[in-house]
Design a protein around this motif. Structure first.
Motif, PDB file in Angstrom:
ATOM      1  N   PRO A 550       0.661  -1.279  -0.164  1.00 28.58           N
ATOM      2  CA  PRO A 550      -0.138   0.139  -0.135  1.00 28.58           C
ATOM      3  C   PRO A 550       0.833   1.444   0.030  1.00 28.58           C
ATOM      4  O   PRO A 550       1.660   1.413   0.315  1.00 28.58           O
ATOM      5  N   GLN A 551       0.560   2.353  -0.439  1.00 28.72           N
ATOM      6  CA  GLN A 551       0.707   3.425  -0.857  1.00 28.72           C
ATOM      7  C   GLN A 551       1.951   4.116   0.650  1.00 28.72           C
ATOM      8  O   GLN A 551       2.709   5.076   0.203  1.00 28.72           O
ATOM      9  N   ASN A 552       0.584   4.105   1.443  1.00 22.52           N
ATOM     10  CA  ASN A 552       1.066   4.612   3.285  1.00 22.52           C
ATOM     11  C   ASN A 552       1.586   3.590   4.253  1.00 22.52           C
ATOM     12  O   ASN A 552       1.368   3.642   5.399  1.00 22.52           O
ATOM     13  N   LEU A 553       1.828   2.379   3.402  1.00 26.63           N
ATOM     14  CA  LEU A 553       2.897   1.842   4.258  1.00 26.63           C
ATOM     15  C   LEU A 553       4.501   1.841   4.420  1.00 26.63           C
ATOM     16  O   LEU A 553       5.036   1.734   2.602  1.00 26.63           O
ATOM     17  N   HIS A 554       5.173   1.681   4.862  1.00 21.70           N
ATOM     18  CA  HIS A 554       6.483   2.271   4.580  1.00 21.70           C
ATOM     19  C   HIS A 554       6.896   1.145   5.491  1.00 21.70           C
ATOM     20  O   HIS A 554       6.984   0.517   6.767  1.00 21.70           O
ATOM     21  N   LEU A 555       7.757   0.432   4.645  1.00 17.82           N
ATOM     22  CA  LEU A 555       8.469  -0.524   5.400  1.00 17.82           C
ATOM     23  C   LEU A 555      10.248  -0.818   5.870  1.00 17.82           C
ATOM     24  O   LEU A 555      10.631   0.146   4.977  1.00 17.82           O
ATOM     25  N   CYS A 556      10.476  -1.041   6.999  1.00 16.27           N
ATOM     26  CA  CYS A 556      12.149  -0.240   7.507  1.00 16.27           C
ATOM     27  C   CYS A 556      12.884  -2.225   7.574  1.00 16.27           C
ATOM     28  O   CYS A 556      12.044  -3.273   7.459  1.00 16.27           O
ATOM     29  N   SER A 557      13.682  -1.633   6.565  1.00 15.93           N
ATOM     30  CA  SER A 557      15.267  -3.038   6.792  1.00 15.93           C
ATOM     31  C   SER A 557      15.562  -3.219   8.415  1.00 15.93           C
ATOM     32  O   SER A 557      15.239  -2.824   9.282  1.00 15.93           O
ATOM     33  N   GLY A 558      16.041  -4.290   8.599  1.00 12.21           N
ATOM     34  CA  GLY A 558      16.402  -4.722  10.301  1.00 12.21           C
ATOM     35  C   GLY A 558      17.729  -4.703   9.646  1.00 12.21           C
ATOM     36  O   GLY A 558      18.336  -4.247   9.386  1.00 12.21           O
ATOM     37  N   PRO A 559      18.561  -5.396  10.683  1.00 10.78           N
ATOM     38  CA  PRO A 559      20.189  -5.002  10.605  1.00 10.78           C
ATOM     39  C   PRO A 559      20.797  -4.876   9.696  1.00 10.78           C
ATOM     40  O   PRO A 559      19.980  -6.281   9.181  1.00 10.78           O
ATOM     41  N   ASP A 560      21.849  -4.935   9.118  1.00 13.01           N
ATOM     42  CA  ASP A 560      22.624  -5.189   8.278  1.00 13.01           C
ATOM     43  C   ASP A 560      24.088  -5.087   8.209  1.00 13.01           C
ATOM     44  O   ASP A 560      24.156  -5.388   9.236  1.00 13.01           O
ATOM     45  N   LEU A 561      24.523  -5.379   7.144  1.00 15.01           N
ATOM     46  CA  LEU A 561      26.114  -6.230   7.414  1.00 15.01           C
ATOM     47  C   LEU A 561      26.938  -5.134   7.294  1.00 15.01           C
ATOM     48  O   LEU A 561      28.073  -5.103   7.828  1.00 15.01           O
ATOM     49  N   GLU A 562      26.747  -3.665   6.690  1.00 11.30           N
ATOM     50  CA  GLU A 562      27.858  -2.712   7.346  1.00 11.30           C
ATOM     51  C   GLU A 562      27.867  -2.355   9.098  1.00 11.30           C
ATOM     52  O   GLU A 562      27.104  -2.721   9.722  1.00 11.30           O
ATOM     53  N   LEU A 563      28.963  -1.944   8.945  1.00 14.76           N
ATOM     54  CA  LEU A 563      29.833  -2.085  10.395  1.00 14.76           C
ATOM     55  C   LEU A 563      29.161  -1.058  11.427  1.00 14.76           C
ATOM     56  O   LEU A 563      28.771  -0.862  12.661  1.00 14.76           O
ATOM     57  N   ASP A 564      28.667   0.323  10.784  1.00 20.63           N
ATOM     58  CA  ASP A 564      27.434   1.407  11.586  1.00 20.63           C
ATOM     59  C   ASP A 564      26.452   1.435  10.960  1.00 20.63           C
ATOM     60  O   ASP A 564      25.900   1.109  10.620  1.00 20.63           O
ATOM     61  N   PHE A 565      25.964   2.776  11.494  1.00 22.64           N
ATOM     62  CA  PHE A 565      24.360   3.121  10.691  1.00 22.64           C
ATOM     63  C   PHE A 565      23.674   3.442   9.962  1.00 22.64           C
ATOM     64  O   PHE A 565      22.638   3.812  10.275  1.00 22.64           O
ATOM     65  N   GLU A 566      24.446   3.893   9.023  1.00 16.15           N
ATOM     66  CA  GLU A 566      24.869   4.236   7.752  1.00 16.15           C
ATOM     67  C   GLU A 566      22.874   4.706   7.068  1.00 16.15           C
ATOM     68  O   GLU A 566      22.568   5.139   7.010  1.00 16.15           O
TER      69      GLU A 566
END
Length: 619
Positions: A550-566
């Motif tokens: 849906p257009q107004n549903l915003h999905l966020c990723s979980g932890p990634d492999l990169e060292l920092d929070f960029e």
């Protein structure tokens, strides 16, 4: 504000955020800060989701919950449920984030208790230098120098624990460690912050830094020629190290200066745009040691990393040097799970409503819009809904079979490399013939409130190829003793923990002097693993969404492999601009003394600058 898990909530909001992960929490704070009415719910009883930090007892409970796969019954199955849908609406049921955790392997490597009956004694070193013997030591509160986030222990068990000023005589057992379980803060997704990275700048510019506290990483190590070596980070380190010759020092400084020369960068890297960073380094005729330092430790790359990506990574490393310490990195005190909570605090300050143990069971979808969220028997309505990809149904993803992350956590009896003061270590273990991926290693000690005194916590992270144990056990074997300790191996008369520093110092010659010694002597310098845990977590930062979302549903990723929070910071800002393109992303929040109540006049017209709270490297 907080709402009770059992009470009914207001039903209409501007934004409903499901889950308290890093990206979700940043978005919740950003929306609340610009005056939006935010409801932030989480089905867990803790903050952070897959970004959380746990004490040891709660971590073991988390493992059991993941292994059991138990889910709360759906509110929609309740015949008394008042949740109804209108014509043209459908329920879209959500998944549990625990489904993204797999291959958990938890193990104790030490006896449950000593065979011989003995009275546990605790020695305290007084300020005058002598030791005082005593039993049943009372917990002392941390000093003010340890930060304002001191945690007290109120139950009878924790009152019997020695304070961090006490050193235990004898060898660790499972009972000893579990007695001090509250002193652990173990991360599911350990990450460092670049001192000039996007998260540090966001914490300062938004004034959220007042809720956080950090410790500077004290050293960067690398694995070279079968042993650990310290990576010279700053100019002073380069000219002080004895592992690099005078000629190599000049070559290294010239290379790093060239990478930072923004005026001539196009000319410097002309012709290497389509080549690898390794090709560029070889063109500079670097020695094998210098090439290793730059490629694997400073750029933190691989042999096939594109040249300009390697330059960007090198610049990011060098730009962060000297801001808060001799290395570019910061570690959050009490673990990375504190960072989502810092953003949640700001959201609550500006009127956000929080409710833990309040799981979202389903979305109410009409055509191409999400018109509501079903939680605890209520239908909650919002203009925008934010949630983690880990809870999204599979038909929202282009390719549900995402890549994975292999993780390992070890509790050890000493550091992987001797040091005069307690180290906080970062190590990027390079790829090899039998392990094709780089492995990120972070070792934290008692001064970060990650563990009791006398212990260290070591984290390993890499891209998943097989199971976490198969991916990481070989690397762990290079750094740690993983064999189980039998009760008969224990020398009860030896004060192994109180003499740990001198023991490390005595073995430092063999460790730093190369491979000249015998194999047995080298093995003895390794820390002993007391407890270990391996697990795999889905990597969702590269997940592609399809047209069903849906257009107004915003999905966020979980932890990634990169060292920092960029990635988390950039994703949060991008989603916020999608929701509110005309509003500022996380403007600075005022300090309490800057808030002017109607009728009052400010004492000073000037507003002070926010400072990042950071412990010194010597803390």
């Amino acid at each position: 504000m907080a709402a009770s898990a059992g009470g009914d909530l207001p039903t209409t909001y501007d934004v409903i955020v499901v889950g308290t992960g890093m990206t979700e929490s940043i978005l919740a704070a950003a929306a609340s800060r610009v005056g939006k009415q935010v409801l932030h719910i989480d089905g867990n009883e803790y903050y952070g989701g897959l970004w959380a930090s746990f004490n040891l007892d709660n971590l073991i409970k988390w493992v059991k919950d993941c292994e059991s796969g138990e889910h709360l019954p759906s509110d929609l199955d309740d015949s008394n449920s008042d949740v109804k849908i209108n014509n043209g609406e459908d329920f879209v049921f959500l998944k549990s984030s625990a489904s993204h955790i797999s291959n958990i392997n938890l193990k104790w490597h030490i006896p449950k208790k000593n065979n011989e009956a003995q009275v546990e004694q605790w020695s305290r070193k007084s300020q005058t230098g002598h030791e005082e013997e005593g039993e049943g030591a009372v917990v002392s509160q941390p000093s003010s120098g340890e930060g304002s986030h001191s945690r007290t222990h109120t139950n009878s068990e924790s009152e019997k624990m020695p304070s961090t000023n006490f050193i235990r005589n004898g060898n660790w057992t499972q009972e000893d460690i579990m007695r001090e379980y509250r002193r652990f803060n173990i991360d599911l997704a350990p990450k460092l912050l670049f001192a000039r990275g996007s998260l540090v700048e966001l914490l300062i510019s938004s004034n959220i830094a007042r809720y956080t506290e950090f410790h500077a990483v004290t050293r960067v190590l690398t694995w070279l020629d079968g042993e650990l070596n310290t990576v010279p980070c700053s100019r002073a380190d380069v000219f002080a190290t004895r592992y690099v010759s005078v000629v190599e020092k000049r070559m290294l400084m010239k290379l790093l200066t060239g990478c930072m020369d923004s005026e001539n960068i196009v000319q410097e890297f002309e012709g290497f745009e389509s080549k690898t960073f390794l090709d560029y380094l070889k063109s500079k005729r670097l020695t094998a040691h210098l090439l290793h330092y730059v490629l694997y430790a400073i750029a933190m790359g691989t042999d096939d990393m594109p040249c300009m990506e390697g330059v960007e990574r090198t610049q990011r490393f060098l730009n962060s040097l000297g801001r808060y310490g001799n290395t570019p990195f910061l570690w959050p005190m009490y673990g990375t799970g504190e960072l989502p909570q810092a953003f949640c605090r700001l959201c609550a300050v500006f009127g956000g409503t929080y409710c833990l143990q309040h799981p979202a069971k389903a979305l109410v979808v009409s055509s191409d819009r999400c018109v509501g969220v079903v939680s605890c028997g209520q239908r909650l309505v919002a203009d925008h809904v934010v949630m983690s990809i880990s809870q999204a149904p599979s038909h929202y993803l282009e390719d549900p079979s995402s890549s994975g992350i292999s993780r390992a956590v070890f509790i050890t009896n000493k550091s992987i490399m001797p040091a005069e003061k307690e180290p906080l270590t970062f190590l990027q273990f390079p790829p090899g013939p039998t392990h094709p991926n780089t492995v990120t290693v972070i070792e934290v000690g008692p001064s970060t409130h990650a563990c009791p005194k006398g212990l260290f916590v070591l984290h390993m992270t890499c891209k998943q190829n097989k199971s976490a144990r198969e991916d990481l056990q070989e690397i762990a074997g290079f750094l740690l003793m993983q064999d189980d300790v039998n009760p008969s191996d224990y020398d009860i008369t030896t004060d192994t923990q109180s003499t740990q520093t001198s023991g490390q110092e005595s073995s430092s010659t063999a460790s730093e002097g190369g491979s000249g010694g015998d194999d047995t002597a080298t093995v003895r310098t390794k820390p002993q693993v007391l407890w270990s845990m391996y697990f795999n977590c889905a990597e969702t930062s590269k997940s592609l969404l399809n047209a069903n979302v849906p257009q107004n549903l915003h999905l966020c990723s979980g932890p990634d492999l990169e060292l920092d929070f960029e990635f988390a910071v950039q994703q949060a800002e991008r989603l916020f601009k999608t929701m509110y393109p005309d509003l500022e992303f996380l403007p600075r929040a005022p300090d309490p003394e800057e808030i002017i109540i109607e009728g009052d006049t400010p004492d000073s017209p000037e507003v002070g600058n926010c400072q990042l709270i950071c412990c010194s490297a010597d803390t």
